[in-house]
Scaffold this active site. Structure first.
Site, PDB file in Angstrom:
ATOM      1  N   HIS A 154     -11.621   9.725   5.873  1.00 53.53           N
ATOM      2  CA  HIS A 154     -11.437   8.288   6.102  1.00 53.53           C
ATOM      3  C   HIS A 154     -11.010   7.947   7.517  1.00 53.53           C
ATOM      4  CE1 HIS A 154     -10.425   4.179   5.085  1.00 53.53           C
ATOM      5  NE2 HIS A 154      -9.172   4.350   5.434  1.00 53.53           N
ATOM      6  N   GLU A 208       0.851  -1.195   0.000  1.00 51.20           N
ATOM      7  CA  GLU A 208       0.000   0.000   0.000  1.00 51.20           C
ATOM      8  C   GLU A 208       0.887   1.246   0.000  1.00 51.20           C
ATOM      9  OE1 GLU A 208      -4.108  -1.333   2.131  1.00 51.20           O
ATOM     10  OE2 GLU A 208      -2.499  -0.846   3.496  1.00 51.20           O
ATOM     11  N   HIS A 240      -8.961   9.645   2.321  1.00 49.71           N
ATOM     12  CA  HIS A 240      -8.486   8.522   1.497  1.00 49.71           C
ATOM     13  C   HIS A 240      -8.643   8.919   0.040  1.00 49.71           C
ATOM     14  CE1 HIS A 240      -8.004   4.531  -0.172  1.00 49.71           C
ATOM     15  NE2 HIS A 240      -7.724   4.049   1.020  1.00 49.71           N
ATOM     16  N   ARG A 250      -1.546   9.096   8.994  1.00 47.46           N
ATOM     17  CA  ARG A 250      -1.392   7.664   9.297  1.00 47.46           C
ATOM     18  C   ARG A 250      -0.918   6.887   8.069  1.00 47.46           C
ATOM     19  NH1 ARG A 250      -4.859   3.049   8.678  1.00 47.46           N
ATOM     20  NH2 ARG A 250      -6.461   4.419   7.825  1.00 47.46           N
ATOM     21  N   ARG A 291      -0.941   8.894   1.458  1.00 51.07           N
ATOM     22  CA  ARG A 291      -2.303   9.321   1.126  1.00 51.07           C
ATOM     23  C   ARG A 291      -2.494  10.824   1.026  1.00 51.07           C
ATOM     24  NH1 ARG A 291      -5.586   5.065   4.791  1.00 51.07           N
ATOM     25  NH2 ARG A 291      -4.927   3.349   3.486  1.00 51.07           N
TER      26      ARG A 291
END
Ligand code: FAD
Ligand code: SIN
Length: 540
Positions: A349, A120, A242, A384, A288
């Site tokens: 998100h 990811e 997100h 995060r 992100r």
């Protein structure tokens, strides 16, 4: 004791990874209650897709997972906390395996039988343990199975906790949390739950935004309750947007996992060209905040409603085996991932800030713990890293469970507490006020406190938040409580905390991007700490 009153050793608010993780770490013989607003599985945990980050790959290391976490977090992470969480990653995966969690495994090669690791954004290695594209469902299922097998855990589904009850502790003289009042949605009555220890595991606050990937219950209840109970709250300006939420008929409908980009998915403009390389060398696999801002920029530049996310070049077999749930859900909305791009937009998100806790989940209030997305532990910094949330939930839930077990014997049973008094309230005759305020709050948060901010827009938002809070406070004081009213009251408190925190940060860092201060401060990166005792925001 009546049907309106319960007495427990430990009361856990929340039936997701955080709450159930605490329950499972408590020893047999402790009387435990778990409250959830709907059914246990209606929180964000059950919706998680990508997976759980843990450095268990052959070429991976704790040092690398730590470096990626701090890099995504723009240097605001607490290094001690990052190490604490990352080093427990392998043990958390082993624990989940011991609970028979369904995990996607390698089918050939030297790692045959071991967890398949996906990739990811922001991760320099394949590091994400998963169950196809529905990891949360597998986590929730194994935790629920284990909790339901324990006879000392009472489940109170369809109960909405309202506020913590604080009383002076006869031993220390300090205020101590001794329980909560909660609305039983089945009969409409407010019940009293007395407990030696209360644990907030109520999830995040992303429903304060119009477009969100989150389930309906993500209204920041635990954060607002802790704030009202006198606990400090930190870094609320860092809402994570997100990059990829499917959009249909101008509505954000569900998350398209970052693992789609991790497995080679491309972001495309309407003419089919990629654009992420222009923003970051890591292209679609940048963290992100970078990807969400790039999409926002391109959408505004071209006046388009979405960008495309295309993984069709990986072939239908690969897509159907790696992303069976997403493939099926996209088809329901008329989009075929195996045939071409699907339309996506960024959406709120994850709440990186929250109730301040230490490594054992202890808050500022004696008797009150907090774990999971409602907390600020110091792990995430200003942004995060993908799949670090389930890791955080489980690491801190287990640490809190152990700490509670170690100290429970020293805590006396709470004394008498008055039942909820409804004598001065009446039934609401203006429910429309609630739905109007609910819609207005989510809209102004999206428009004024979104991906790109300005001081002027934040001040507008603060003005509106003040008005809403006053109106909701008046409503709360005069009418019988309902789930809608309670959630709106919590969302208004969280919106206020987000706006105040955003106004207090005079720099752009991680998820907080403000045009008036476009660069990070060169020195002294600090957390934004709001202290209800001080009544004003400060930095510490
Ligand atoms: P939740 O799982 O949200 O549970 C909250 C619980 O608290 C619920 O049971 C709710 O009913 C209860 N509750 C709330 N308020 C009250 C109240 N007032 N009274 C009583 N009960 C209350 N993270 C990852 O690490 N990896 C992923 O792949 C991933 N994918 C995600 C995909 C989606 C679509 C979403 C939305 C999130 C994803 N996340 C992921 C984030 C992660 O799922 C959450 O941060 C995490 O599951 C939060 O767990 P929790 O236990 O803190 O809260
Ligand atoms: C995703 O699957 O993209 C969500 C992962 C996360 O939020 O950590």
């Amino acid at each position: 004791m009546t049907d309106f009153e319960y007495s427990l050793d430990v009361l856990i608010l929340g039936g997701g990874a955080g709450g159930l993780g605490v329950a499972l770490e408590l020893p047999q013989g402790v009387s435990i209650g778990v409250l959830s607003k709907g059914a246990l599985d209606q929180g964000a945990t059950n919706w998680a897709q990508g997976g759980i980050a843990a450095a268990i790959g052959d070429d991976d290391s704790f040092a690398s997972h730590i470096a990626d976490t701090v890099n995504a977090g723009a240097g605001l992470n607490d290094p001690h906390v990052v190490r604490f969480a990352v080093e427990q990653g392998p043990a958390i995966i082993a624990w989940l395996e011991s609970l028979d969690m369904e995990i996607t495994r390698e089918t050939e090669g030297p790692r045959r039988g071991l967890p398949h690791l996906t990739r990811e954004g922001g991760h320099s290695h394949r590091r994400v343990v998963h169950a196809a594209d529905a990891t949360g469902r597998a986590v929730q299922a194994c935790l629920e199975r284990a909790v339901r097998a324990r006879h000392d855990v009472r489940l109170f589904e369809n109960h909405v906790a309202i506020d913590c009850i604080n009383r002076p502790d006869p031993g220390t003289g300090r205020l101590r949390c001794v329980g909560v009042y909660a609305l039983d949605c089945a009969d409409g009555h407010v019940k009293l739950f007395r407990a030696k220890v209360v644990v907030l595991a109520t999830g995040g606050a992303s429903r304060v935004y119009l477009h969100t990937t989150n389930p309906p219950g993500a209204t920041g209840d635990g954060i607002a309750m802790a704030w009202r109970a006198g606990c400090r709250v930190a870094n609320m300006e860092f809402t994570q947007f997100h990059p990829s939420c499917l959009i249909s008929d101008s509505r954000s409908v569900f998350l398209i996992s970052e693992a789609v980009r991790g497995e080679g998915g491309h972001l495309l403009l309407p003419d089919g060209t990629r654009f992420m390389e222009r923003f970051d060398a890591r292209a679609e696999l940048a963290p992100r905040d970078v990807v969400a801002r790039a999409i926002d920029h391109e959408m505004k530049r071209f006046g388009i409603e979405s960008v495309g996310l295309d993984i069709s070049h990986r072939g239908a077999d690969f897509i159907k085996s790696h992303f069976p749930t997403l493939h099926a859900r996209c088809l329901e909305f008329g989009y075929d991932m195996t045939a071409g791009p699907v339309p996506v937009v960024p959406a709120a998100h994850y709440t990186c800030g929250g109730v301040m806790t230490d490594l054992a989940g202890r808050t500022d209030r004696d008797g009150l713990y907090a774990v999971g997305e409602c907390t600020f532990t110091g792990l995430h910094g200003a942004n995060r890293l993908a799949s670090n949330s389930l890791l955080e939930c489980l690491v801190f839930a287990r640490a809190a469970g152990r700490d509670i077990a170690a100290h429970l014997g020293d805590i006396g049973t709470p004394g008498d507490i008055a039942p909820w008094d409804e004598s001065w309230v009446r039934d609401s005759d203006e429910e429309v006020v609630l739905s109007h305020n609910w819609a207005e709050l989510r809209r102004f948060m999206w428009d004024y406190v979104g991906i790109v901010r300005t001081t002027k827009r934040l001040e507008r938002a603060r003005h509106r938040a003040d008005l809403l809070k006053a109106e909701i406070g008046d409503y709360y004081a005069n009418f019988r409580v309902s789930q809608t009213l309670l959630e709106l009251r919590n969302m208004a408190d969280c919106a206020d905390l987000i706006v105040r925190s955003a106004l207090a940060r005079h720099e752009s860092r991680g998820l907080h991007y403000i045009l008036d201060y476009p660069d990070p401060l060169p020195t002294g990166a600090r957390d934004t700490v709001l202290d209800p005792a001080a009544g004003v925001s400060g930095e510490a």
